[in-house]
Design a protein around this motif. Structure first.
Motif, short mmCIF file in Angstrom:
data_model
loop_
_atom_site.label_atom_id
_atom_site.label_comp_id
_atom_site.label_asym_id
_atom_site.label_seq_id
_atom_site.Cartn_x
_atom_site.Cartn_y
_atom_site.Cartn_z
N GLN A 198 0.82 -1.22 0.00
CA GLN A 198 0.00 0.00 0.00
C GLN A 198 0.85 1.27 0.00
O GLN A 198 0.44 2.31 -0.52
CB GLN A 198 -0.92 0.01 1.24
CG GLN A 198 -1.79 -1.22 1.39
CD GLN A 198 -2.70 -1.43 0.20
OE1 GLN A 198 -3.35 -0.50 -0.27
NE2 GLN A 198 -2.74 -2.67 -0.29
N SER A 199 2.05 1.17 0.60
CA SER A 199 2.95 2.34 0.70
C SER A 199 4.37 1.90 0.33
O SER A 199 5.24 1.77 1.19
CB SER A 199 2.93 2.92 2.11
OG SER A 199 1.62 3.26 2.52
N PRO A 200 4.63 1.66 -0.95
CA PRO A 200 5.92 1.09 -1.36
C PRO A 200 7.13 1.97 -1.08
O PRO A 200 8.27 1.48 -1.10
CB PRO A 200 5.74 0.86 -2.87
CG PRO A 200 4.60 1.75 -3.27
CD PRO A 200 3.71 1.84 -2.08
N ALA A 201 6.95 3.26 -0.81
CA ALA A 201 8.08 4.15 -0.55
C ALA A 201 8.39 4.29 0.94
O ALA A 201 9.30 5.04 1.31
CB ALA A 201 7.81 5.54 -1.15
N ASP A 202 7.66 3.58 1.79
CA ASP A 202 7.82 3.72 3.23
C ASP A 202 8.98 2.85 3.70
O ASP A 202 8.85 1.64 3.86
CB ASP A 202 6.54 3.33 3.96
CG ASP A 202 6.55 3.74 5.42
OD1 ASP A 202 7.63 3.70 6.04
OD2 ASP A 202 5.48 4.11 5.94
N ASP A 203 10.14 3.46 3.93
CA ASP A 203 11.33 2.72 4.35
C ASP A 203 11.19 2.15 5.75
O ASP A 203 11.80 1.11 6.08
CB ASP A 203 12.56 3.61 4.27
CG ASP A 203 12.94 3.95 2.84
OD1 ASP A 203 12.57 3.18 1.92
OD2 ASP A 203 13.61 4.98 2.63
N ASP A 204 10.41 2.81 6.62
CA ASP A 204 10.23 2.29 7.97
C ASP A 204 9.51 0.95 7.95
O ASP A 204 9.83 0.05 8.74
CB ASP A 204 9.44 3.30 8.82
CG ASP A 204 10.25 4.54 9.15
OD1 ASP A 204 11.49 4.48 9.09
OD2 ASP A 204 9.63 5.57 9.47
N LEU A 205 8.52 0.81 7.08
CA LEU A 205 7.82 -0.46 6.96
C LEU A 205 8.77 -1.56 6.49
O LEU A 205 8.73 -2.69 6.98
CB LEU A 205 6.65 -0.32 5.99
CG LEU A 205 5.47 0.55 6.44
CD1 LEU A 205 4.45 0.69 5.31
CD2 LEU A 205 4.81 -0.03 7.68
#
Length: 305
Positions: A198-205
């Motif tokens: 859902q959030s491919p740019a979220d490095d924390d995930l």
């Protein structure tokens, strides 16, 4: 093993005629700004060091990746309350503040040093049983008193200081936590995989997912045994990579990356690609901005190209 006394403590005495810096507004008399337990980074390290002119500061360098770190921090947090303001506990997350670890010349976690009148006093590395830790703290307070550092934190003031607000747990974190509590590492990873989709740019995930993968690999494993197996002649790729995991679990970032880089260098074809992808996961877990990761990236490029 204790390193207490490895530094000439006589040199830590305040200079004749020197006066410690005045506490900040709102600080307790004979104490320092802040509570019994504070978190340290590059921005407040100097303030913490200045406060050690009044009350000794016990600095614990820790990492959430190493269970020994977590256990030691928990023990010190209990003891600092029992010692009723005789010292302040300063926590340094080496993953978030590597520059502080570098300033204090710390290369492994957990490591405990003290600050007396702004000067570092090595205490010990690794775990310590409670009885030994109490003895070291008592010795530290004696040394501090001999050097004119015998203040005490105001417990009432410390208790009423505003605590930083913990970020509210997200739905993704809740689902992953519940899966981990059930021992279902696969389900926890899937929670983060769905969130990343859902959030491919979220490095924390991505970092959280990769950390769960590593924790799953380490579940029930003995890091010492894994390291010994990785060092044995003829160790295969999986065993070598398990050694990298074990080194990271013990808080030794450089050894972790060195082992993973060697696995990439020593293999070809599909196995080299597997090792490379694992190394990239380790980069994410450690932190892409960490200086150790930057160096390892350069070494990886040299190996590959």
């Amino acid at each position: 093993m204790s390193m207490f006394g490895a530094v000439d403590l006589s040199s830590f005495a305040p200079k004749q005629g020197s006066t410690p810096a005045e506490p900040a507004a709102g600080a307790a008399h004979n104490g320092r700004p802040g509570g019994l337990v504070v978190d340290v980074d590059a921005q407040n390290l100097r303030e913490i060091a200045e406060g050690s002119a009044r009350v000794p500061v016990v600095v614990v360098m820790h990492s959430s990746r190493a269970q020994a770190s977590v256990d030691l921090v928990d023990l010190l947090e209990r003891l600092v309350v029992e010692y009723a303001g005789s010292f302040q506990l300063a926590r340094v997350d080496v993953d978030a503040a590597p520059e502080v670890a570098q300033a204090l010349q710390v290369t492994a976690v957990p490591t405990v040093v003290a600050l007396i009148a702004g000067q570092p006093v090595p205490m010990f590395q690794g775990s310590a049983p409670e009885e030994q830790l109490r003895a070291l703290l008592d010795q530290l307070l004696e040394v501090a008193a001999r050097n004119g550092v015998d203040g005490r934190l105001d417990l009432d003031a410390a208790a009423h200081m505003a605590e930083p607000t913990e970020p509210e747990e997200t739905e993704v974190e809740r689902q992953a936590r519940e899966a981990i509590e059930r021992g279902d590492w696969t389900a926890a990873e899937k929670v983060y995989e769905h969130a990343i989709a859902q959030s491919p740019a979220d490095d924390d995930l991505k970092a959280a997912r990769d950390q769960i993968r590593m924790l799953a690999r380490m579940d029930g494993q003995d890091p010492v045994a894994l390291l010994a197996a990785a060092d044995a002649p003829g160790a295969d790729l999986d065993t070598q990579l398990a050694g990298a995991d074990a080194a990271l679990a013990q808080g030794d970032v450089n050894a972790c990356l060195g082992r993973a880089l060697e696995a990439v260098r020593a293999h070809t074809g599909e196995e080299r690609e597997r090792a490379r992808l694992r190394l990239l996961e380790l980069f994410t877990i450690i932190g892409t901005t960490a200086p150790e990761v930057a160096r390892a990236r350069r070494q990886l490029a040299t190996i590959l190209y």
